[in-house]
Design a protein around this motif. Structure first.
Motif, PDB file in Angstrom:
ATOM      1  N   HIS A 239       0.895  -1.338  -0.079  1.00 35.47           N
ATOM      2  CA  HIS A 239      -0.218  -0.111   0.074  1.00 35.47           C
ATOM      3  C   HIS A 239       0.731   1.137  -0.014  1.00 35.47           C
ATOM      4  CE1 HIS A 239      -3.980  -1.767   0.362  1.00 35.47           C
ATOM      5  NE2 HIS A 239      -3.523  -2.401   1.700  1.00 35.47           N
ATOM      6  N   ILE A 240       2.034   1.172   0.803  1.00 33.24           N
ATOM      7  CA  ILE A 240       2.876   2.318   0.925  1.00 33.24           C
ATOM      8  C   ILE A 240       4.085   2.153   0.368  1.00 33.24           C
ATOM      9  CG2 ILE A 240       4.019   3.909   2.727  1.00 33.24           C
ATOM     10  CD1 ILE A 240       1.110   3.798   3.500  1.00 33.24           C
ATOM     11  N   PRO A 241       4.403   2.947  -0.809  1.00 33.18           N
ATOM     12  CA  PRO A 241       5.414   2.505  -1.797  1.00 33.18           C
ATOM     13  C   PRO A 241       6.699   3.124  -1.428  1.00 33.18           C
ATOM     14  CG  PRO A 241       4.125   4.303  -2.720  1.00 33.18           C
ATOM     15  CD  PRO A 241       3.206   3.989  -1.552  1.00 33.18           C
ATOM     16  N   HIS A 242       6.816   3.980  -0.492  1.00 33.60           N
ATOM     17  CA  HIS A 242       8.299   4.618  -0.012  1.00 33.60           C
ATOM     18  C   HIS A 242       7.983   4.743   1.545  1.00 33.60           C
ATOM     19  CE1 HIS A 242       8.727   5.564  -4.319  1.00 33.60           C
ATOM     20  NE2 HIS A 242       7.743   6.352  -4.239  1.00 33.60           N
ATOM     21  N   ARG A 243       9.294   4.530   1.864  1.00 36.07           N
ATOM     22  CA  ARG A 243       9.386   4.844   3.664  1.00 36.07           C
ATOM     23  C   ARG A 243      10.738   5.298   3.793  1.00 36.07           C
ATOM     24  NH1 ARG A 243       5.901   1.800   6.970  1.00 36.07           N
ATOM     25  NH2 ARG A 243       4.230   0.822   5.768  1.00 36.07           N
ATOM     26  N   TRP A 244      11.014   5.570   5.031  1.00 38.56           N
ATOM     27  CA  TRP A 244      12.202   6.322   5.224  1.00 38.56           C
ATOM     28  C   TRP A 244      12.918   5.133   6.541  1.00 38.56           C
ATOM     29  CZ3 TRP A 244       8.352   8.545   3.111  1.00 38.56           C
ATOM     30  CH2 TRP A 244       8.672   9.689   2.472  1.00 38.56           C
ATOM     31  N   ASP A 245      14.174   4.750   6.386  1.00 40.12           N
ATOM     32  CA  ASP A 245      14.708   3.921   7.233  1.00 40.12           C
ATOM     33  C   ASP A 245      15.504   4.471   8.607  1.00 40.12           C
ATOM     34  OD1 ASP A 245      17.204   5.147   6.814  1.00 40.12           O
ATOM     35  OD2 ASP A 245      18.043   3.628   5.273  1.00 40.12           O
ATOM     36  N   GLU A 246      16.149   3.606   9.186  1.00 39.52           N
ATOM     37  CA  GLU A 246      16.750   3.973  10.574  1.00 39.52           C
ATOM     38  C   GLU A 246      17.523   5.394  10.523  1.00 39.52           C
ATOM     39  OE1 GLU A 246      16.511   1.043   9.225  1.00 39.52           O
ATOM     40  OE2 GLU A 246      15.275  -0.192  10.498  1.00 39.52           O
ATOM     41  N   ARG A 247      18.071   5.491   9.375  1.00 40.75           N
ATOM     42  CA  ARG A 247      19.076   6.781   9.297  1.00 40.75           C
ATOM     43  C   ARG A 247      18.098   7.893   8.620  1.00 40.75           C
ATOM     44  NH1 ARG A 247      22.626   5.000   5.323  1.00 40.75           N
ATOM     45  NH2 ARG A 247      20.938   3.310   4.733  1.00 40.75           N
ATOM     46  N   GLY A 248      17.025   7.600   8.298  1.00 39.55           N
ATOM     47  CA  GLY A 248      16.224   8.809   7.772  1.00 39.55           C
ATOM     48  C   GLY A 248      16.411   9.023   6.157  1.00 39.55           C
ATOM     49  N   ALA A 249      16.945   7.858   5.606  1.00 40.14           N
ATOM     50  CA  ALA A 249      16.963   7.616   4.136  1.00 40.14           C
ATOM     51  C   ALA A 249      15.788   7.264   3.684  1.00 40.14           C
ATOM     52  CB  ALA A 249      18.157   6.979   3.769  1.00 40.14           C
ATOM     53  N   ARG A 250      15.337   8.012   2.453  1.00 44.43           N
ATOM     54  CA  ARG A 250      14.169   7.665   1.819  1.00 44.43           C
ATOM     55  C   ARG A 250      14.415   6.282   0.964  1.00 44.43           C
ATOM     56  NH1 ARG A 250      11.043   8.973  -3.359  1.00 44.43           N
ATOM     57  NH2 ARG A 250       8.805   9.280  -2.627  1.00 44.43           N
ATOM     58  N   TYR A 251      13.513   5.034   1.070  1.00 47.86           N
ATOM     59  CA  TYR A 251      13.814   4.044   0.114  1.00 47.86           C
ATOM     60  C   TYR A 251      12.331   3.277  -0.550  1.00 47.86           C
ATOM     61  CZ  TYR A 251      11.913   1.396   4.157  1.00 47.86           C
ATOM     62  OH  TYR A 251      11.545   0.908   5.350  1.00 47.86           O
ATOM     63  N   ASP A 252      12.636   2.615  -1.514  1.00 40.79           N
ATOM     64  CA  ASP A 252      11.406   1.983  -2.194  1.00 40.79           C
ATOM     65  C   ASP A 252      10.752   0.781  -1.212  1.00 40.79           C
ATOM     66  OD1 ASP A 252      11.588   3.817  -4.192  1.00 40.79           O
ATOM     67  OD2 ASP A 252      12.768   2.458  -5.427  1.00 40.79           O
ATOM     68  N   ALA A 253       9.685   0.655  -0.997  1.00 44.25           N
ATOM     69  CA  ALA A 253       9.089  -0.245  -0.136  1.00 44.25           C
ATOM     70  C   ALA A 253       8.801  -1.396  -1.266  1.00 44.25           C
ATOM     71  CB  ALA A 253       8.043   0.303   0.709  1.00 44.25           C
ATOM     72  N   THR A 254       9.543  -2.341  -1.244  1.00 39.52           N
ATOM     73  CA  THR A 254       9.318  -3.360  -2.083  1.00 39.52           C
ATOM     74  C   THR A 254       8.560  -4.673  -1.836  1.00 39.52           C
ATOM     75  OG1 THR A 254      11.426  -4.245  -1.499  1.00 39.52           O
ATOM     76  CG2 THR A 254      11.278  -2.691  -3.910  1.00 39.52           C
ATOM     77  N   ALA A 255       8.439  -4.711  -0.409  1.00 34.02           N
ATOM     78  CA  ALA A 255       7.710  -5.933   0.049  1.00 34.02           C
ATOM     79  C   ALA A 255       6.337  -5.631   0.222  1.00 34.02           C
ATOM     80  CB  ALA A 255       8.467  -6.324   1.342  1.00 34.02           C
ATOM     81  N   ASP A 256       5.385  -6.588   0.700  1.00 34.25           N
ATOM     82  CA  ASP A 256       3.972  -6.502   0.716  1.00 34.25           C
ATOM     83  C   ASP A 256       3.921  -5.895   2.090  1.00 34.25           C
ATOM     84  OD1 ASP A 256       4.810  -9.154   0.668  1.00 34.25           O
ATOM     85  OD2 ASP A 256       3.295  -9.654   2.047  1.00 34.25           O
ATOM     86  N   ASP A 257       3.159  -4.895   2.208  1.00 28.38           N
ATOM     87  CA  ASP A 257       2.724  -4.422   3.647  1.00 28.38           C
ATOM     88  C   ASP A 257       1.247  -4.795   4.124  1.00 28.38           C
ATOM     89  OD1 ASP A 257       1.274  -2.555   2.346  1.00 28.38           O
ATOM     90  OD2 ASP A 257       2.829  -0.877   2.494  1.00 28.38           O
ATOM     91  N   ALA A 258       0.346  -5.494   3.345  1.00 27.79           N
ATOM     92  CA  ALA A 258      -1.006  -5.942   3.932  1.00 27.79           C
ATOM     93  C   ALA A 258      -1.229  -7.052   3.032  1.00 27.79           C
ATOM     94  CB  ALA A 258      -1.803  -4.874   3.537  1.00 27.79           C
ATOM     95  N   ALA A 259      -1.949  -8.157   3.814  1.00 26.62           N
ATOM     96  CA  ALA A 259      -2.404  -9.332   2.969  1.00 26.62           C
ATOM     97  C   ALA A 259      -3.816  -9.755   3.208  1.00 26.62           C
ATOM     98  CB  ALA A 259      -1.302 -10.332   3.269  1.00 26.62           C
ATOM     99  N   TYR A 260      -4.587  -9.982   2.546  1.00 25.55           N
ATOM    100  CA  TYR A 260      -5.886 -10.431   2.803  1.00 25.55           C
ATOM    101  C   TYR A 260      -6.158 -11.592   2.360  1.00 25.55           C
ATOM    102  CZ  TYR A 260      -5.718  -5.309   2.850  1.00 25.55           C
ATOM    103  OH  TYR A 260      -5.348  -3.855   3.146  1.00 25.55           O
ATOM    104  N   ALA A 261      -6.571 -12.673   3.162  1.00 24.99           N
ATOM    105  CA  ALA A 261      -6.333 -14.127   2.758  1.00 24.99           C
ATOM    106  C   ALA A 261      -7.680 -14.923   3.550  1.00 24.99           C
ATOM    107  CB  ALA A 261      -5.086 -14.870   3.386  1.00 24.99           C
ATOM    108  N   ILE A 262      -7.878 -15.905   2.449  1.00 26.70           N
ATOM    109  CA  ILE A 262      -8.968 -16.802   2.970  1.00 26.70           C
ATOM    110  C   ILE A 262      -8.419 -18.266   2.764  1.00 26.70           C
ATOM    111  CG2 ILE A 262     -11.229 -18.034   2.809  1.00 26.70           C
ATOM    112  CD1 ILE A 262     -12.072 -15.171   1.174  1.00 26.70           C
TER     113      ILE A 262
END
Ligand SMILES: NC(=O)c1ccc[n+]([C@@H]2O[C@H](COP(=O)([O-])OP(=O)(O)OC[C@H]3O[C@@H](n4cnc5c(N)ncnc54)[C@H](O)[C@@H]3O)[C@@H](O)[C@H]2O)c1
Length: 394
Positions: A239-262
């Motif tokens: 859902h969220i394509p960019h985040r900021w890491d521990e050092r404050g640097a912006r990075y591409d969020a490439t992994a899934d951050d939500a999963a809807y499953a049955i």
């Protein structure tokens, strides 16, 4: 290996088992495993064994940063620490102790493999490896080596889930129809408020992703309480394509951050589970399972569990034209817990120590861990291919 003192144990003291702990500078390794489990067990006098014996745990800290290991060791009075995994493993070689791994998931396989090759008993965080092939490989190697092995399945030891299990075991539900699980909370992106989780969780190349993280948990909870998972259909998204890491640097969020499953479970139970790091909490707890059966229903969280029996179920009537005056949540009754709540990780540690030293049963082994990794992998494939997939029988 650094050894600050070699104080001999006083005569008549309890037995000791050495535990090489890798990843103790991390969130889980430090808080849950070192401080709240291993050190807390020692503070309470050790793990009681059969025949009136007690065993104390002797941690050997291992990691990449000498300064951080020294700091933890000094703060907690731990004697041994090293940046050499090989040196640490020498101290637990050939069944002399336990290797424990709470590193980032991508670092797990090579380290656990070395520990198995050294003949140490092995206990590891979930997921037990980054792929199902590696996880199954570790389980097979561990069995062949004849060592004792285990994987963290902490949710089963939570008070709320233990209360739910007691209701199931007591036949409270009649025929169980469905399980609805809601897990998640908002993880800050890191631009203006610090994120509550390490950044590797949001990069797939580093072993991140909520499906890989949470579906191993869902697998052992569903299979431990309700029955084997037979199929999975999932939609894993970022859902969220960019985040900021521990050092404050912006990075591409490439992994899934939500999963809807049955999931279809053997016996006909349908389980629907939402997992999300992009949801704000309007729930009693961060994780809740609602179980509905012909005779009764229950809602279990991390600590609490409430139930409503068929005989006392109110009769809701749909009428949005008048204000709702029914306090639905007040119509449920707390389920009891037999025994002390305890810390879930510590309870499983004590069980694993009894497994290693007393041969007590321990179903949460590397085979069980590999199954969770397999279900997570199938869920990701289901999402990518847009179809429901069969999960092989355990
Ligand atoms: N049982 C649970 O409820 C639960 C909850 C969260 C995380 N976990 C699992 O625990 C493990 C650790 O998660 P965490 O949240 O503590 O992570 P973390 O980032 O806080 O800690 C990671 C640890 O791995 C070490 N490490 C080794 N090699 C590394 C590398 N190449 N890059 C970065 N760190 C490296 C770090 O030094 C640190 O000690 C993960 O496998 C995760 O899936 C389990």
């Amino acid at each position: 290996m650094r050894r600050d003192s070699d104080t001999p144990q006083p005569a008549g003291s309890s037995d000791v088992i050495r535990i090489v702990m890798n990843g103790v500078t991390g969130r889980m390794g430090y808080n849950q495993h070192l401080v709240r489990s291993v050190l807390a067990i020692n503070d309470a006098g050790g793990v009681p064994l059969s025949g009136g014996r007690t065993v104390r745990l002797e941690p050997v800290l291992v990691g990449r940063s000498e300064a951080r290991l020294r700091d933890i060791a000094e703060r907690h009075g731990v004697k041994d620490w090293t940046t050499s995994l090989e040196d640490a493993l020498e101290t637990v070689r050939d069944g002399a102790g336990i290797y424990f791994d709470a590193q980032v998931t991508s670092a797990r396989y090579p380290a656990v493999r070395k520990a198995i090759d050294a003949g140490a008993h092995v206990y590891a965080e979930k997921p037990s490896a980054a792929s199902s092939a590696e996880a199954a490989g570790l389980a097979a190697l561990a069995d062949a080596a004849g060592i004792r092995h285990g994987v963290v399945q902490d949710k089963l030891f939570l008070p709320g889930i233990r209360k739910l299990r007691a209701l199931i075991d007591g036949g409270f539900f009649g025929r169980i129809l469905s399980v609805r699980g809601e897990f998640g909370y908002w993880v800050f992106e890191g631009d203006w408020r610090a994120p509550q989780r390490p950044s590797w969780n949001y990069r797939s190349a580093d072993g991140g992703g909520i499906t890989a993280d949470m579906f191993p948990h869902w697998t052992y909870v569903l299979e431990g309480l309700f029955g084997p998972v037979e199929t999975v259909i999932a939609r894993s998204v970022t859902h969220i394509p960019h985040r900021w890491d521990e050092r404050g640097a912006r990075y591409d969020a490439t992994a899934d951050d939500a999963a809807y499953a049955i999931f279809d479970l053997a016996g006909g139970v349908i389980a629907q589970l939402n997992s999300s790091w992009c949801v704000r909490v309007h729930r009693g707890e961060l994780l809740e399972f609602q179980v509905d059966g012909t005779e009764g229903s229950a809602v279990a969280g991390l600590r609490d569990c409430v139930a409503q029996h068929r005989g006392v179920s109110p009769r809701p009537v749909w009428n949005p034209d008048i204000p709702n005056e029914t306090l639905f949540q007040a119509q449920w009754q707390p389920a009891p817990l037999d025994g002390e709540p305890g810390n879930a990780f510590r309870l499983q540690w004590e069980m694993f120590i009894r497994h290693v030293l007393d041969g007590a049963p321990f179903p949460h082994d590397l085979q069980a861990g590999a199954r969770g990794v397999l279900v997570a992998e199938l869920a990701l494939r289901s999402s990518a291919e847009g179809r429901r997939l069969e999960v092989p029988a355990p």
